[in-house]
Write a protein that holds these residues in place. Sequence first.
Motif, mmCIF file in Angstrom:
data_model
loop_
_atom_site.group_PDB
_atom_site.id
_atom_site.type_symbol
_atom_site.label_atom_id
_atom_site.label_comp_id
_atom_site.label_asym_id
_atom_site.label_seq_id
_atom_site.Cartn_x
_atom_site.Cartn_y
_atom_site.Cartn_z
ATOM 1 N N UNK A 180 0.684 -1.287 0.239
ATOM 2 C CA UNK A 180 -0.200 -0.097 -0.025
ATOM 3 C C UNK A 180 1.005 1.199 -0.133
ATOM 4 N N UNK A 181 2.003 1.175 -0.211
ATOM 5 C CA UNK A 181 3.106 2.540 -0.183
ATOM 6 C C UNK A 181 2.832 3.069 -1.461
ATOM 7 N N UNK A 182 2.650 4.554 -1.381
ATOM 8 C CA UNK A 182 2.445 5.195 -2.518
ATOM 9 C C UNK A 182 3.484 6.011 -2.549
ATOM 10 N N UNK A 183 4.245 6.520 -1.650
ATOM 11 C CA UNK A 183 5.134 7.458 -1.891
ATOM 12 C C UNK A 183 6.520 6.805 -1.984
ATOM 13 N N UNK A 184 7.308 6.990 -3.160
ATOM 14 C CA UNK A 184 8.378 6.237 -3.490
ATOM 15 C C UNK A 184 9.565 7.334 -3.368
ATOM 16 N N UNK A 209 4.163 1.806 -11.612
ATOM 17 C CA UNK A 209 3.656 3.085 -11.978
ATOM 18 C C UNK A 209 4.204 4.157 -11.093
ATOM 19 N N UNK A 210 3.991 3.901 -9.895
ATOM 20 C CA UNK A 210 4.262 4.870 -8.959
ATOM 21 C C UNK A 210 5.880 5.013 -8.984
ATOM 22 N N UNK A 211 6.693 3.741 -9.018
ATOM 23 C CA UNK A 211 8.043 4.033 -8.959
ATOM 24 C C UNK A 211 8.625 4.677 -10.177
ATOM 25 N N UNK A 212 7.953 4.444 -11.250
ATOM 26 C CA UNK A 212 8.388 5.354 -12.759
ATOM 27 C C UNK A 212 8.189 6.878 -12.550
ATOM 28 N N UNK A 213 7.069 7.148 -12.066
ATOM 29 C CA UNK A 213 6.662 8.306 -11.957
ATOM 30 C C UNK A 213 7.601 9.280 -11.144
ATOM 31 N N UNK A 214 7.884 8.384 -9.870
ATOM 32 C CA UNK A 214 8.698 9.239 -8.803
ATOM 33 C C UNK A 214 10.127 9.252 -9.458
ATOM 34 N N UNK A 215 10.577 8.090 -10.036
ATOM 35 C CA UNK A 215 12.012 8.193 -10.507
ATOM 36 C C UNK A 215 12.086 9.402 -11.654
ATOM 37 N N UNK A 216 11.179 9.640 -12.603
ATOM 38 C CA UNK A 216 11.117 10.691 -13.396
ATOM 39 C C UNK A 216 10.865 11.995 -12.653
ATOM 40 N N UNK A 217 10.079 12.108 -11.710
ATOM 41 C CA UNK A 217 10.234 13.378 -11.163
ATOM 42 C C UNK A 217 11.374 13.868 -10.170
ATOM 43 N N UNK A 218 12.116 12.788 -9.851
ATOM 44 C CA UNK A 218 13.303 12.979 -8.881
ATOM 45 C C UNK A 218 14.568 13.067 -9.761
ATOM 46 N N UNK A 219 14.009 13.106 -11.058
ATOM 47 C CA UNK A 219 15.216 12.967 -11.842
ATOM 48 C C UNK A 219 16.420 11.860 -11.842
ATOM 49 N N UNK A 220 16.086 10.610 -11.442
ATOM 50 C CA UNK A 220 16.919 9.537 -11.395
ATOM 51 C C UNK A 220 17.256 9.257 -12.891
ATOM 52 N N UNK A 221 18.431 9.036 -13.162
ATOM 53 C CA UNK A 221 19.038 8.967 -14.516
ATOM 54 C C UNK A 221 19.314 7.482 -14.954
ATOM 55 N N UNK A 222 19.473 7.014 -13.800
ATOM 56 C CA UNK A 222 19.741 5.285 -14.114
ATOM 57 C C UNK A 222 18.548 4.548 -14.547
#
Lengths: 364, 356, 294, 232, 281
Positions: A180-184, A209-222
């Motif tokens: 149920x975690x939503x904030x990654x 979905x949430x992981x991808x979203x967060x990774x993009x918004x946090x600017x994760x480049x790997x």
Amino acid sequence: AAETVKIGVFEPASGDNGAGGKQETLGIQYANSVAPTVEIGGTEYNVELVVVDNESSAEKAPTAASQLVSEGVSVVLGTYGSGAAIAAAPTFEQAGVPAIGVTCTNPQVTEGNDHYFRICFLDPFQGTVLANFAADNFEAKKAYVLTKLGDDYSAGLGFYFSEAFQGLGGEVIQDTFPEGNADFTSYITTAINEGADVIFAPTSTEAAQLIIDTAASQGAEMPLLAGDTWDSNVILSAAEGKNIQVYVTTFYQEGGNEEFDSGIKEWINADSTNLANNGGNDTVAAVTAMGYDAYFTALEALKNAGSTDPAAVTEALPSTTCTGVTGAIAFDDVNGDAIRDTAYVKVANTETAQWDFVAEQGVN
Amino acid sequence: MGKKKNIIISALLLLALLAVIMILEQRLPATHIALTVLKKGCIYSLVAVSMNLLNGFTGLFSLGQAGFMLIGAYAYAVLTIPVDARASVYQYFHGGVIQFSVPVFAGLLASGILAAAFAWLIGLPVLRLKSDYLAIATLGFAEIIRAFFQWDVLGPITNGSNMLRKYPSFTSVTFPFLVCGVCIAVMVLVIHSSYGRAFKAIRDDEIAAEAMGINLAKHKRMAFCISSFFAGVGGGLLAMYQSSIQSQTFKSAMTYEILLIVVIGGLGSVTGSCIASFLFIACSEWWLRFLDVETKIGDFKVPFLRAGFRKVVFSVIIMAIVLFARKGIMGSREFSVDGICKFFKKRFGRKKEVKL
Amino acid sequence: MDFISKNLPYLLAGISVGGQYALIAIGYTMVYGILRLINFAHGDIFTVAALVLVYSSTIMPLYLSIPLTLVATVVLGLVVERVAYKPLRNAPRMSVMISAIGVSYLLQNLALYITGGLAQTYPAIPIISNTIKIGPATTKIVTVVTPVLTIVLVFALMQLINHTKIGMAMRSVANDFETSRLMGIKVDNIISMTFVIGSFLAAVGSLLYFTNYASVVPTSGAMPGLKAFVAAVFGGIGSIPGAVIGAFIIGICENIIKGLGWTTFSDAFTFALLIVILIVKPTGLFGEKATDKV
Amino acid sequence: MLKVNDLKVNYGGIEAVKGISFEVPEKSIVTLIGANGAGKSTTLRSIVSLVKPSNGKIEFLGEDITGRDTNDIVAKGITLVPEGRKIFPDLTVLENLKIGAYMRKDNLTEDLNWVYDLFPRLKERHWQAGGTLSGGEQQMLAVARALMSRPKLIMMDEPSLGLAPLIVQGIFEIIKEINKQGVTILLIEQNANMALRTADIGYVMETGNITLTGSGKELLVNEQVRAAYLGK
Amino acid sequence: MSNNVLRVNDITMQFGGVVAVDNLSLEVNEGEIVALIGPNGAGKTTAFNCITGVYEPTNGSVSFYGKQLLESHPRGKMKKMYKGENAGTYKKRLVPTPDLITKAGIARTFQNIRLFSTMTVFDNVLIAKHMRAKQNLLTATFRLNYAEEARMRKETMELLEMQNLAHLKDEIAGSLPYGLQRRLEIARALATQPKLLLLDEPAAGMNPQETQELADFIRQIRDEYQLTIFIIEHHMDLVMQISDRVYVLDFGKLLAKGTPEEVQNNPHVIEAYLGVSEEDA
Ligand SMILES: Nc1ncnc2c1ncn2[C@@H]1O[C@H](COP(=O)(O)OP(=O)(O)OP(=O)(O)O)[C@@H](O)[C@H]1O
Ligand SMILES: Nc1ncnc2c1ncn2[C@@H]1O[C@H](COP(=O)(O)OP(=O)(O)OP(=O)(O)O)[C@@H](O)[C@H]1O
Ligand SMILES: [Mg+2]
Ligand SMILES: [Mg+2]
């Protein structure tokens, strides 16, 4: 034909794996529409699918399995997600009904169980493939492995990946997230802070979905790596338009079989329920192709057995082979697992929202 | 006199029930859905009664049941997996650290004892809390327990997030019926004992109960431990029933489900809990399944029927029961021969003075 | 500097999560305060609000579908109250709670039936879903908007409850329906009012929450619902500032724990914190001790 | 002013009130006395619809109010001081008083001062949560709260319960005073002696029926009443 | 000394700023009926609550048959706020829970009736026997305590018969009329086999006739069970009739004490509490 043979479809339609289960069921149903009859021992049989919802839960699985058995199915297909398969295995075994796992990749499904077969590759294989891929293609030295707490699929695949990756001299940072975690944000931040070269996240599509979203918004480049569950159009739409690389291993690459692709697309588009079950579009998921192949494998087994008696089908299964859209299918004689030595690696194209084929990768 | 007769008749009825089950078992194939539902139903009865003991009879609103079942299930599984199967079960943990196994009954007993022991520990701080605060604290403990059992570091014992399996389980319905029957019988004895009365007194008015010399802390803890003991045994049986377990199964949704059963059956009614358990399981996992399947009658496609509809209908049924039978199926009465006679007399006999 | 750049994201995440929990928690607290009912369905109303926006935004522009969502959620809240709770006004407390669990099941299963269980992508709401940079950290504007909005709303609510006649009526209804009726208070209207406010806040919370986490599944509301409830208890059920402070504490602690690498226990920790608080203060941080004079 | 006709009330299977009829004339003090469990409280509760009568008709100012919503009935000008005080435990004394005047839109200051004068103890404790007051203080609050609504008819269910003798006298003074101001009063009292002395009309209830009717003075000297309720 | 049953020493109970009981000392002797009267809010019920352990007094001590029962002194925040006297006298902290006090032999009734309202009349009384029964969970569950259980039931039945409640034994306590509920509460308190019985306004809600019966009843149980009785009451007829001695509280403090006559004629008491008697009015 007057006679009927029943094939059980033991898939989740609700619970955590509901979405994937439905896509897998679609493949089976499409296959059934393609080949609605089968000739067994010289008689033409109508194939009737008996679909039950195992609710992705080990607790509900036994009743769902008994329901199939009580309906008198000759063979069972399923399930997406290993937990329910393992929980249902004794019921099938006791009833003497064989089951063909479609995409349950945990080794324990078939281990020591004469009645459970499967047509997919296993987690040790998949984990190793991904580790090799990470090391080969990205020269990754440090991997951030994010698994879901309490999820055996996630934990298992994460484990095999880590073992293989460490075997290749890499370093692994393990993290788990609760149900149920939503904030990654915190997880991705940790990955960035630790300087990971790849993120490996074998999770359900929901978290994906949430992981991808967060990774993009946090600017994760790997790059983000994941297993077969991520091979879903849900992932594609999540990645669309974002600056992110998502790689998955999978059983099937759309375009692998033109005839199948166009056929199933047409079939899906023709019925609103099917379309909804496929997530509202007609992208063919690997699990759908696997479901399709499982159905034909079952038909082959029935033909080989020459009888609808579950016991005969069980007898016939080990030697059954089938050429499916996802490749040739045969079972090994240790546990009844599929003999497969390659997996497809795909990358999400963030512009077209399609999967692009990257490589076929084996363990070596 | 009348009471003794009642007990005898009830005992006879129970025996008859057992006989029916044994006959069913002979007649039906071992994996028939009816038998599976019966197995699960009786395990749920046990757990529901144990929850009723706490919520209905002692008035302690606890939502920790799934947690105690988890402890029971793990205790049973961990202790009874045969030594030679451990390597394959604990595949990620090099066979685990526990290298012995105990017989089934010892395992079940251990489930109960371990759950009760945990309950005792947890009870020390939380039983001082009142009503909803107690509920949320126990719910919290259940979640904490679950996180603990999933913790990698404990993996050599609990197998982390992975499932435990290959431990002895049962195939016949008689086994869970007998075990659950005995357990429920013991709980009924407790409820009707002097201690059971004290529990009810606490439920009705804590301050007055204390003024009657009832040690609140002690009695609450007692009820909590007894309830947890049987929840633990129930957990162990559930593990046997599922033949593989994983901590994920024991989420708070499970507690809610049991609470639903308890309330639908009637808070404070043991037989209500049992009846509701069977109905609940049969409805949700058997009888309504046809609603999930798209059906055509001739050319007519029955509307709405598709995956998921069963659960919608099921929730509507539950709502209807809750709204129309406010005190549950049985209220706080018990199912008894006497009760039935009275019921029929009331319905069909001449209306006499009706007593509350 | 390095320390800040590494840890700021955790803190920001904590504050924004806290704000979201707070908006949901207020709904819990208000309903609890007045009906002594743990409204288990609250988290699902929150999910439904999200689904309404998902579906409505496909057929109309956002400036229409957002108000529609707010209205629809409020109506849903009212309907739930009328159908599932009102008939049970004089029933035992437990029955009402079970009814709430039933509603929660029903809403979840309906959502499952309608969406087919597939995650729905939440539409991007202009402005608030844009990303901004705060110092070294990147985040969405909504992260900043949430806590501010929460505090404004709470302030307004406190004003309403403590300093208006309606507020006083709400508190008296919370104590005793019958006697409130004797004072001439329209109890049902007051209760409906509470549900209107609670559902409205859930809808607003849902807008902010799903803007941040753009996917909706039928069970999306369950976890934030539970966390928000924990927050409400933490702050002392019935106390609105308590709920808000509880929500922020839980949100921030949760993320700090994750930052420390104790991810296995991030949820467990929330509960552990709650239990510790309850043991020290059995009615939560700001909870009034029940006045039970012997 | 208030007319009750053939009122019957059931609790489950038990008939607590078995068809009683009585009248409360405008500006009078009427008292209802009777043993424990006679159905006095039930009668009052059914007038304001807190329990639904199974039969009968209740008229207030010529209007049929049987079975109406409680808050509507209260809005017409009837107030009940309920048995067991029923003050709001979590509201302060002042808030309890204000909520008593919920239906009113005008300024309360004058009335607040009035009830504070009647019960100085309440003024002293205006900030205290109602629930922590002593039994007697709560009783004062319950009466004061009812007065705050400026009712046309005030029904009091044992207003002197648990009050010190001095205050009991005070309560009866208050009853007389507000009656002089034009408020009609329907009173239930165990202290039958005082009640009958104060009342214009008295009714005696026994197990759900009204068995005796008369002016207060008449009943006070009635042998039956003396034996059963006055204990002398 | 020997016949001194209850001794309350300098009890102070302070709620926040409110001093409900202020440095109260009193004693009750064996076989006596002692009344505690005073204006509303004088602190009578609070004093009872302190004696029975429902509240922990802020300061002071209580002894029962010469044995120290509880003792307390201002602690924590209260140290600064404390408004009572004798702040330094009591050093120990001995606060038993109410059940222990009941066990020691003090039973009580409540000003606001507190019965087990969903249980039968019989069970209400039977519960009170639980405390003194020789049993444990195991013997009780498996009915190895059948002799004890039978004894409990017999005694309960006897008690109910004595109180004229036997015919109501299967009624649900909550549906009894007020007066009977009060009587049941007394029966239940008696069932704990107390030596000292505290009654908080037992006559509230009773008419003069019933009050008169209650007076006889109280005397009767005192004699029958060799009880000592400590009673709070506002019905002066009752108080004057049955009590041997009377304590008068006002604002938490002792205003007067003495025989009923003395107290009745004490001008302070008349001014603060009694008012001019009805007959003279
Ligand atoms: N909620 C209830 N449920 C069942 N029976 C009730 C209920 N309330 C009252 N009764 C019964 O109704 C009858 C009348 O009760 P009521 O309270 O009206 O009496 P009363 O005349 O006010 O007595 P009292 O002087 O003791 O207050 C009694 O027999 C009582 O037991
Ligand atoms: N829990 C509490 N918190 C705050 N104040 C309290 C509390 N309990 C009692 N008080 C106050 O202490 C004072 C004494 O109350 P108590 O109940 O002892 O009075 P009493 O003498 O029994 O009066 P009555 O005759 O009206 O029952 C009252 O003013 C009351 O408001
Ligand atoms: Mg009454
Ligand atoms: Mg008092």
